[in-house]
Design an enzyme around this catalytic site. Structure first.
Site, PDB file in Angstrom:
ATOM      1  N   TYR A 165       0.850  -1.189   0.000  1.00 20.04           N
ATOM      2  CA  TYR A 165       0.000   0.000   0.000  1.00 20.04           C
ATOM      3  C   TYR A 165       0.889   1.243   0.000  1.00 20.04           C
ATOM      4  O   TYR A 165       1.256   1.798   1.031  1.00 20.04           O
ATOM      5  CB  TYR A 165      -0.967   0.004   1.198  1.00 20.04           C
ATOM      6  CG  TYR A 165      -1.974  -1.126   1.140  1.00 20.04           C
ATOM      7  CD1 TYR A 165      -2.194  -1.831  -0.039  1.00 20.04           C
ATOM      8  CD2 TYR A 165      -2.721  -1.491   2.255  1.00 20.04           C
ATOM      9  CE1 TYR A 165      -3.097  -2.869  -0.112  1.00 20.04           C
ATOM     10  CE2 TYR A 165      -3.641  -2.538   2.201  1.00 20.04           C
ATOM     11  CZ  TYR A 165      -3.809  -3.220   1.011  1.00 20.04           C
ATOM     12  OH  TYR A 165      -4.705  -4.251   0.960  1.00 20.04           O
ATOM     13  N   HIS A 189      -0.531 -12.359   0.407  1.00 20.77           N
ATOM     14  CA  HIS A 189      -1.443 -11.424  -0.261  1.00 20.77           C
ATOM     15  C   HIS A 189      -2.217 -12.027  -1.438  1.00 20.77           C
ATOM     16  O   HIS A 189      -3.422 -11.848  -1.563  1.00 20.77           O
ATOM     17  CB  HIS A 189      -0.646 -10.203  -0.738  1.00 20.77           C
ATOM     18  CG  HIS A 189      -1.436  -8.947  -0.832  1.00 20.77           C
ATOM     19  ND1 HIS A 189      -0.887  -7.714  -0.609  1.00 20.77           N
ATOM     20  CD2 HIS A 189      -2.735  -8.709  -1.142  1.00 20.77           C
ATOM     21  CE1 HIS A 189      -1.812  -6.782  -0.782  1.00 20.77           C
ATOM     22  NE2 HIS A 189      -2.942  -7.361  -1.099  1.00 20.77           N
ATOM     23  N   LEU A 197     -17.297  -2.292   0.885  1.00 20.20           N
ATOM     24  CA  LEU A 197     -18.266  -1.291   0.420  1.00 20.20           C
ATOM     25  C   LEU A 197     -18.203  -1.140  -1.098  1.00 20.20           C
ATOM     26  O   LEU A 197     -18.748  -0.200  -1.649  1.00 20.20           O
ATOM     27  CB  LEU A 197     -17.988   0.049   1.120  1.00 20.20           C
ATOM     28  CG  LEU A 197     -17.980  -0.041   2.653  1.00 20.20           C
ATOM     29  CD1 LEU A 197     -17.437   1.241   3.281  1.00 20.20           C
ATOM     30  CD2 LEU A 197     -19.375  -0.360   3.191  1.00 20.20           C
TER      31      LEU A 197
HETATM   32  N1  LIG Z   1      -6.359  -8.469   0.093  1.00 22.52           N
HETATM   33  C1  LIG Z   1      -6.524  -7.728  -0.970  1.00 22.52           C
HETATM   34  O1  LIG Z   1      -6.176  -8.129  -2.102  1.00 22.52           O
HETATM   35  C2  LIG Z   1      -7.158  -6.382  -0.826  1.00 22.52           C
HETATM   36  C3  LIG Z   1      -7.588  -5.670  -1.959  1.00 22.52           C
HETATM   37  C4  LIG Z   1      -8.203  -4.422  -1.751  1.00 22.52           C
HETATM   38  C5  LIG Z   1      -8.389  -3.935  -0.472  1.00 22.52           C
HETATM   39  N2  LIG Z   1      -7.931  -4.652   0.615  1.00 22.52           N
HETATM   40  C6  LIG Z   1      -8.124  -4.175   2.006  1.00 22.52           C
HETATM   41  O2  LIG Z   1      -9.502  -3.961   2.219  1.00 22.52           O
HETATM   42  C7  LIG Z   1      -9.689  -2.641   2.734  1.00 22.52           C
HETATM   43  C8  LIG Z   1     -11.038  -2.115   2.343  1.00 22.52           C
HETATM   44  O3  LIG Z   1     -11.179  -2.038   0.943  1.00 22.52           O
HETATM   45  P1  LIG Z   1     -11.117  -0.659   0.132  1.00 22.52           P
HETATM   46  O4  LIG Z   1     -10.506   0.391   0.967  1.00 22.52           O
HETATM   47  O5  LIG Z   1     -10.514  -1.001  -1.173  1.00 22.52           O
HETATM   48  O6  LIG Z   1     -12.640  -0.353  -0.186  1.00 22.52           O
HETATM   49  P2  LIG Z   1     -13.978  -0.156   0.674  1.00 22.52           P
HETATM   50  O7  LIG Z   1     -13.712  -0.440   2.104  1.00 22.52           O
HETATM   51  O8  LIG Z   1     -15.029  -0.920   0.001  1.00 22.52           O
HETATM   52  O9  LIG Z   1     -14.264   1.386   0.449  1.00 22.52           O
HETATM   53  C9  LIG Z   1     -13.396   2.341   0.969  1.00 22.52           C
HETATM   54  C10 LIG Z   1     -13.984   3.723   0.793  1.00 22.52           C
HETATM   55  O10 LIG Z   1     -15.247   3.788   1.389  1.00 22.52           O
HETATM   56  C11 LIG Z   1     -15.436   5.044   1.969  1.00 22.52           C
HETATM   57  N3  LIG Z   1     -16.161   4.854   3.232  1.00 22.52           N
HETATM   58  C12 LIG Z   1     -15.905   3.944   4.192  1.00 22.52           C
HETATM   59  N4  LIG Z   1     -16.788   4.029   5.188  1.00 22.52           N
HETATM   60  C13 LIG Z   1     -17.626   5.054   4.860  1.00 22.52           C
HETATM   61  C14 LIG Z   1     -18.740   5.635   5.507  1.00 22.52           C
HETATM   62  N5  LIG Z   1     -19.186   5.173   6.668  1.00 22.52           N
HETATM   63  N6  LIG Z   1     -19.346   6.680   4.900  1.00 22.52           N
HETATM   64  C15 LIG Z   1     -18.909   7.143   3.697  1.00 22.52           C
HETATM   65  N7  LIG Z   1     -17.845   6.612   3.042  1.00 22.52           N
HETATM   66  C16 LIG Z   1     -17.214   5.583   3.624  1.00 22.52           C
HETATM   67  C17 LIG Z   1     -14.068   5.605   2.273  1.00 22.52           C
HETATM   68  O11 LIG Z   1     -14.108   6.986   1.953  1.00 22.52           O
HETATM   69  P3  LIG Z   1     -13.038   8.049   2.481  1.00 22.52           P
HETATM   70  O12 LIG Z   1     -11.745   7.651   1.819  1.00 22.52           O
HETATM   71  O13 LIG Z   1     -13.587   9.334   1.964  1.00 22.52           O
HETATM   72  O14 LIG Z   1     -12.951   7.946   3.961  1.00 22.52           O
HETATM   73  C18 LIG Z   1     -13.124   4.759   1.482  1.00 22.52           C
HETATM   74  O15 LIG Z   1     -12.364   5.451   0.525  1.00 22.52           O
HETATM   75  C19 LIG Z   1      -8.515  -1.874   2.108  1.00 22.52           C
HETATM   76  O16 LIG Z   1      -8.349  -0.608   2.704  1.00 22.52           O
HETATM   77  C20 LIG Z   1      -7.413  -2.844   2.304  1.00 22.52           C
HETATM   78  O17 LIG Z   1      -6.969  -2.818   3.649  1.00 22.52           O
HETATM   79  C21 LIG Z   1      -7.343  -5.860   0.441  1.00 22.52           C
END
Ligand SMILES: NC(=O)c1ccc[n+]([C@@H]2O[C@H](COP(=O)([O-])OP(=O)(O)OC[C@H]3O[C@@H](n4cnc5c(N)ncnc54)[C@H](OP(=O)(O)O)[C@@H]3O)[C@@H](O)[C@H]2O)c1
Length: 286
Positions: free
Chosen positions: A53, A128, A210
């Site tokens: 990241y 990963h 999300l």
């Molecule tokens: N293992 C893997 O291959 C892999 C791949 C992708 C992600 N991940 C992990 O999964 C985590 C989550 O996935 P993601 O970050 O990609 O996507 P996500 O959690 O689906 O969406 C993240 C976005 O949602 C917004 N958000 C979250 N809560 C909110 C709320 N209560 N109200 C309004 N907006 C909200 C945030 O906005 P703001 O930025 O404006 O706060 C953020 O940018 C990652 O951060 C990472 O740690 C792992």
């Protein structure tokens, strides 16, 4: 906050995903640290990160270093936080993602992560993503060695199939603590892996719960039923979505990403939102 279990650790039912604080579009450090602190204030005790990241190739581990800094600044209140990191996925710096599942690489990567996190042993280390160039058993063998050598305390995998979950758990001698796969109202292809984890009692961490950084703002407009339920209950569509994840199985621990304190504060509230069986069925069918 409601607690869930990963291996032998109790963690908050809602974690914090660190990716939006370190990749393209990330905020300044001050806002990121405020976001981590808001999560801790809300009772979040699980933070997901990865050495990949970061934005440019010369800042590998940007998110790990950021999380370590935020936790240190928070002080003793952060002592019981489980930081879950990952290795085996790389970003050369042109926006693409590559893989390296070679055992010798994973062992070095884990040690570098431990150093950036400022810990003697990593709380939870996740492989990963499977590398098609390397037998899966060899990569997981490295994770087992890291566990046996005490470099990591808990072992997890990510982006794994049901067969890989079973293979990993066998190689780890039944010590597989978690599986992190993509799962959200929009992407449900890992439903089988979620159910399998529930059956064998391994934590399931839905990533992009999300819908992902780009799609999260459209959650309510893309998923009408989730929006309807949110309006009926007078809470955000984000809380409804995360409460739905939690209702699917007691092993589920969503890790919503955030780059603003308000986002994680709102998301953390989902741990206290109980959905009736009828509502869960309505959302699952949507
Ligand atoms: N293992 C893997 O291959 C892999 C791949 C992708 C992600 N991940 C992990 O999964 C985590 C989550 O996935 P993601 O970050 O990609 O996507 P996500 O959690 O689906 O969406 C993240 C976005 O949602 C917004 N958000 C979250 N809560 C909110 C709320 N209560 N109200 C309004 N907006 C909200 C945030 O906005 P703001 O930025 O404006 O706060 C953020 O940018 C990652 O951060 C990472 O740690 C792992």
């Amino acid at each position: 906050m409601q607690q869930r279990t990963i291996g032998d650790r109790q963690v908050s039912a809602i974690g914090l995903g660190g990716m939006p604080m370190s990749i393209e579009g990330r905020p300044g450090e001050e806002r990121s640290i405020a976001t981590v602190h808001a999560a801790l204030d809300a009772g979040v005790t699980l933070i997901d990160t990865a050495d990949a990241y970061h934005r440019d190739a010369n800042e590998v581990g940007h998110n790990e270093s950021l999380i370590a800094k935020a936790l240190k600044e928070y002080g003793s209140g952060a002592d019981d936080v489980l930081v879950a990191t990952k290795g085996g996925h790389l970003r050369p710096g042109d926006g693409s993602w590559t893989k390296d599942g070679r055992p010798e690489y994973l062992k070095e990567a884990a040690k570098a992560s431990a150093q950036r996190l400022g810990v003697e042993a990593i709380g939870l280390y996740q492989f990963h993503r499977p590398d098609p160039q390397v037998p899966y058993a060899d990569s997981i063998g490295a994770i087992r060695d890291l566990l046996d050598e005490g470099v990591i305390r808990l072992a997890g995998i990510s982006n794994a199939s049901v067969a890989q979950i079973d293979e990993a758990n066998e190689i780890l001698g039944g010590r597989l603590a978690s599986v992190q796969n993509q799962f959200s109202p929009r992407f449900r292809s890992s439903e089988g892996e979620l159910e399998h984890c529930a059956k064998i009692g391994v934590a399931f961490l839905p990533w992009s719960p999300l819908g992902g950084i780009k799609s999260a703002p459209e959650l309510g407009s893309r998923h009408e039923v989730f929006n309807e339920v949110a309006n009926e209950l007078g809470v955000s569509v984000y809380q409804v979505t995360l409460a739905w994840h939690l209702a699917l199985a007691p092993v589920v621990v969503p890790i919503p990403g955030a780059s603003r304190p308000e986002s994680i504060r709102d998301s953390a509230g989902a741990a206290e939102l109980k959905l009736t069986g009828d509502l869960v069925a309505r959302l699952s069918a949507a």
